[in-house]
Structures are given as C-alpha cells and as structure tokens.
Design a protein around this motif. Structure first.
Motif, short mmCIF file in Angstrom:
data_model
loop_
_atom_site.label_atom_id
_atom_site.label_comp_id
_atom_site.label_asym_id
_atom_site.label_seq_id
_atom_site.Cartn_x
_atom_site.Cartn_y
_atom_site.Cartn_z
N GLY A 1 0.66 17.76 -10.12
CA GLY A 1 1.47 16.53 -10.19
C GLY A 1 0.83 15.39 -10.91
N TYR A 2 1.47 14.60 -11.44
CA TYR A 2 0.77 13.32 -11.89
C TYR A 2 1.65 12.05 -11.44
CZ TYR A 2 -2.35 16.33 -14.61
OH TYR A 2 -3.11 17.25 -15.07
N VAL A 3 0.99 10.96 -11.04
CA VAL A 3 1.63 9.76 -10.75
C VAL A 3 1.18 8.56 -11.51
CG1 VAL A 3 2.57 8.23 -8.78
CG2 VAL A 3 2.28 10.73 -8.63
N ALA B 1 -7.86 7.55 -13.51
CA ALA B 1 -8.03 6.62 -14.28
C ALA B 1 -7.53 5.12 -13.82
CB ALA B 1 -7.61 6.66 -15.66
N GLU B 2 -8.34 4.10 -13.76
CA GLU B 2 -7.73 2.80 -13.21
C GLU B 2 -8.19 1.85 -14.26
OE1 GLU B 2 -7.42 0.52 -9.13
OE2 GLU B 2 -9.31 1.81 -9.40
N TRP C 1 -3.00 9.17 -11.23
CA TRP C 1 -3.28 10.21 -10.02
C TRP C 1 -2.95 11.46 -10.42
CZ3 TRP C 1 -5.92 7.95 -5.71
CH2 TRP C 1 -5.80 6.51 -5.62
N ARG C 2 -3.63 12.18 -9.97
CA ARG C 2 -3.36 13.79 -10.05
C ARG C 2 -3.32 14.21 -8.63
NH1 ARG C 2 -5.19 18.63 -13.67
NH2 ARG C 2 -5.42 20.31 -12.18
N ILE C 3 -2.21 15.12 -8.53
CA ILE C 3 -1.98 15.97 -7.25
C ILE C 3 -2.24 17.29 -7.33
CG2 ILE C 3 -0.46 16.27 -5.60
CD1 ILE C 3 1.11 13.67 -6.14
N ASP C 4 -3.19 17.91 -6.73
CA ASP C 4 -3.47 19.11 -7.14
C ASP C 4 -2.70 20.12 -5.97
OD1 ASP C 4 -5.53 19.02 -9.16
OD2 ASP C 4 -6.97 18.29 -7.56
N GLU D 1 1.09 -1.15 -0.03
CA GLU D 1 -0.09 0.02 -0.15
C GLU D 1 0.70 1.26 0.04
OE1 GLU D 1 -2.92 0.13 3.30
OE2 GLU D 1 -4.08 -1.67 2.36
N LEU D 2 0.70 2.29 -1.06
CA LEU D 2 1.47 3.40 -1.24
C LEU D 2 0.62 4.41 -0.44
CD1 LEU D 2 3.23 2.83 -4.44
CD2 LEU D 2 4.33 2.71 -2.39
N ALA D 3 1.23 5.52 -0.59
CA ALA D 3 0.38 6.60 0.08
C ALA D 3 0.90 8.06 -0.85
CB ALA D 3 0.90 7.03 1.54
N LEU D 4 -0.01 8.67 -1.13
CA LEU D 4 0.28 10.14 -1.90
C LEU D 4 -0.13 11.01 -1.04
CD1 LEU D 4 -0.79 8.87 -5.51
CD2 LEU D 4 1.53 9.60 -4.66
N PRO D 5 0.27 12.37 -1.37
CA PRO D 5 0.23 13.64 -0.76
C PRO D 5 -1.52 13.81 -0.70
CG PRO D 5 1.93 13.99 -2.16
CD PRO D 5 1.29 12.68 -2.51
N PRO D 6 -2.09 14.78 0.25
CA PRO D 6 -3.31 15.46 0.29
C PRO D 6 -3.66 16.09 -0.96
CG PRO D 6 -2.19 15.62 2.40
CD PRO D 6 -1.21 15.07 1.65
N GLY D 7 -4.85 15.84 -1.37
CA GLY D 7 -5.31 16.46 -2.65
C GLY D 7 -5.02 15.62 -3.63
#
Length: 308
Positions: free
Chosen positions: A156-158, A36-37, A72-75, A25-31
């Motif tokens: 940002g995009y991941v 798409a999946e 994922w998009r990071i606003d 399980e990874l984690a990304l910043p808030p926002g």
C-alpha cells in the motif's frame, strides 16, 4: 480475529508520522516505511477541493506557508486502499479537521484527477489509476491536510501533504514545476546526496525512444562516475507523457531507459552496473494538459540502487 482486524486493532503499536509538535499526528499500520519526504518553507500547495471536470479541471484553493510532503509504503498485501484510509480519516475528524473532499477513483475524476493534482514521483509513491482514494481536510487553525492512498500488488502507498493557511482569494491551480537541469559535473554528487536525478539532456519526441547519434553530456558523466566507482549501480527509469494507453506508454518508457543503457554499454560500462525499467505516465513532473508539461514528462531518471 482476521489479519485485517488485527492490524486495525493494534492502534497502540502504530507508527507515528514525523510532524511538528503542534500538528496532527497520524498513525499508519505496522510495517510502514517512509520512502520520501520534502519540506518547503515557505511553500505553496494547490489543495484539491472537488473532482476533475472537463470544463473546470480540478477546483483548488492555494495553501501557503510550510508545506511538508511525505510518501509512505505499507508492506502488507491484505489491506485495501479503503482499509488504509478509513482509520486515517477517523483520526483526522477526531482531531477537529473538517473534511472538504473525499473521493475514490472515478468519483475523483479518475485519470484526469490523478494528473491534475500533485503526486510525489515513483517509485516512492505509486498510484493505481483505477483504484485510489483521496481526502482533503482543513484543520482548526486553518491548515490543510491531504491524503492520497493506493496500492500495488504487493504494498500500500500513502501520500500525506500538510500545508499552511489558505489564501481564499487565489483558487487557481498551481502547475507542478519540472525539475531543473543538473550540471553533468554535479551528477555523481547529486546521485550520492539524493539517490536520483532527472537527465534533462535526454530529449524524446512524443512516441519516440531513440537518442540519435549525438553525444549526451549527462550519460558521458555517468559513464565516468561508474568507471570511477565500480561498486555503484544505476537503474535508468523511463517516463512518458499521457498521450496513449498505459500499456503502450509503459513499453515506450522502457525503451527510453534501455536507450540510456545502450549508450553506456557503448562507452564500456559493465552490464552489471546498469539496468533499466519504465513506468509509463504514472509519475509526471508537470501537467499533461500543456505542450511544455508533456515535454517535461518525457524523460529518463537515473536512480542509484547500490552503494556497496
């Protein structure tokens, strides 16, 4: 504490990615938002293991089994691609994954690496060809995980791809298949279900943006769909192959999308229901190293952007 430090310090509030219980399980910043999946089971994924080279292309190993792809998009405007990737890399290594390949932009192979590996299409995933980072890792159970990180001016995009165990005897790259043509009669239903469709009967020669005077079945079907659904709005997004500069191809892709708009306007579709844009060669659906791949990349997609 700076905004960047504060973001990275809020580990307890990070968004966990959807994954099977046994997976990391990874984690990304808030926002962060899932854009798409897709999951294929069984599926196949060519895992990049090194930079693109003119003599060999991108060296890969094929992983087969369940393949899960997420964009994922990071606003957040104050996180660089490195600041996004670094905490993810740390989580991967702490979980016992072996880093197989870790690179940034030019060291990956730049433009050629980007188009030699699998990338989810825009607008869900965005890759700045001059500023992106990539990481490939192998897990304790033989599974694979790759991360592709970039950013636009505003976000940002991941991209995260998880794949099953490797088949070491097969190291040939797997071409990315172009989407199959959609029956015009099914276009409306496909738009409602998936949000976008590739209009395969809009065909363009390299460098060309005109459709000619022949009827286009998919556009005729979309005109009927929009007349029957006046609350719907469609954005046509143009795409090109990778021949020429990004600036020229972006302009060309916009002309191709505008051609679709003109066709529908001539069919009596109100201007408020249709729009157009273009992304050049930034979202290929096939390799640009072959004629067939370049032809597949010269396309227009219809994106459903309003259902109210």
């Amino acid at each position: 504490m700076t905004n960047i430090t504060r973001r990275l310090a809020e580990a307890s509030l990070l968004l966990c990615l959807a994954a099977p219980v046994e997976a990391l399980e990874l984690a990304l910043p808030p926002g962060t938002r899932l854009m798409a999946e897709t999951v294929t089971d069984p599926g196949s994924y060519a895992v990049p293991l090194g930079p693109w080279r003119e003599e060999t292309g991108v060296p890969v190993t094929r992983a087969e089994g369940r393949v899960a792809r997420q964009a994922w998009r990071i606003d957040a405007s104050d996180l660089t691609s490195l600041q996004i990737l670094a905490p993810l890399r740390e989580q991967v290594t702490k979980a016992g994954y072996e880093i197989l390949f870790d690179c940034a932009s030019a060291r990956c192979g730049g433009f050629d690496f980007r188009f030699g590996t699998e990338v989810m299409p825009a607008p869900e995933m965005y890759v700045d060809l001059t500023s992106f980072r990539f990481l490939a890792a192998r897990g304790p159970e033989g599974d694979y995980l790759t991360l592709l990180v970039s950013r636009s001016n505003a976000a940002g995009y991941v991209q995260i791809i998880r794949a099953g165990a490797a088949l070491p005897e097969d190291t040939a790259a797997t071409p990315v298949a172009a989407p199959a043509a959609v029956d015009p009669a099914d276009l409306g239903a496909r738009l409602e279900a998936q949000g976008h469709v590739v209009l395969r009967d809009l065909r363009f020669e390299s460098g060309a943006s005109t459709l000619g005077n022949t009827a286009v079945a998919s556009l005729d079907a979309l005109a009927e769909y929009l007349r029957e659904n006046p609350s719907r709005r469609i954005l046509f997004v143009g795409h090109t192959d990778a021949v020429g500069s990004l600036e020229a191809n972006t302009a060309l892709s916009r002309l191709r999308a505008a051609e679709a708009v003109s066709y529908l306007r001539n069919k009596g579709v109100p201007a408020g229901q249709i729009g157009s844009d273009g992304v050049g060669y930034l979202a290929p659906v096939a390799t640009n190293l072959t004629q067939d791949g370049r032809e597949a990349n010269r396309r227009v997609e219809a994106v459903l952007i309003s259902t109210e």
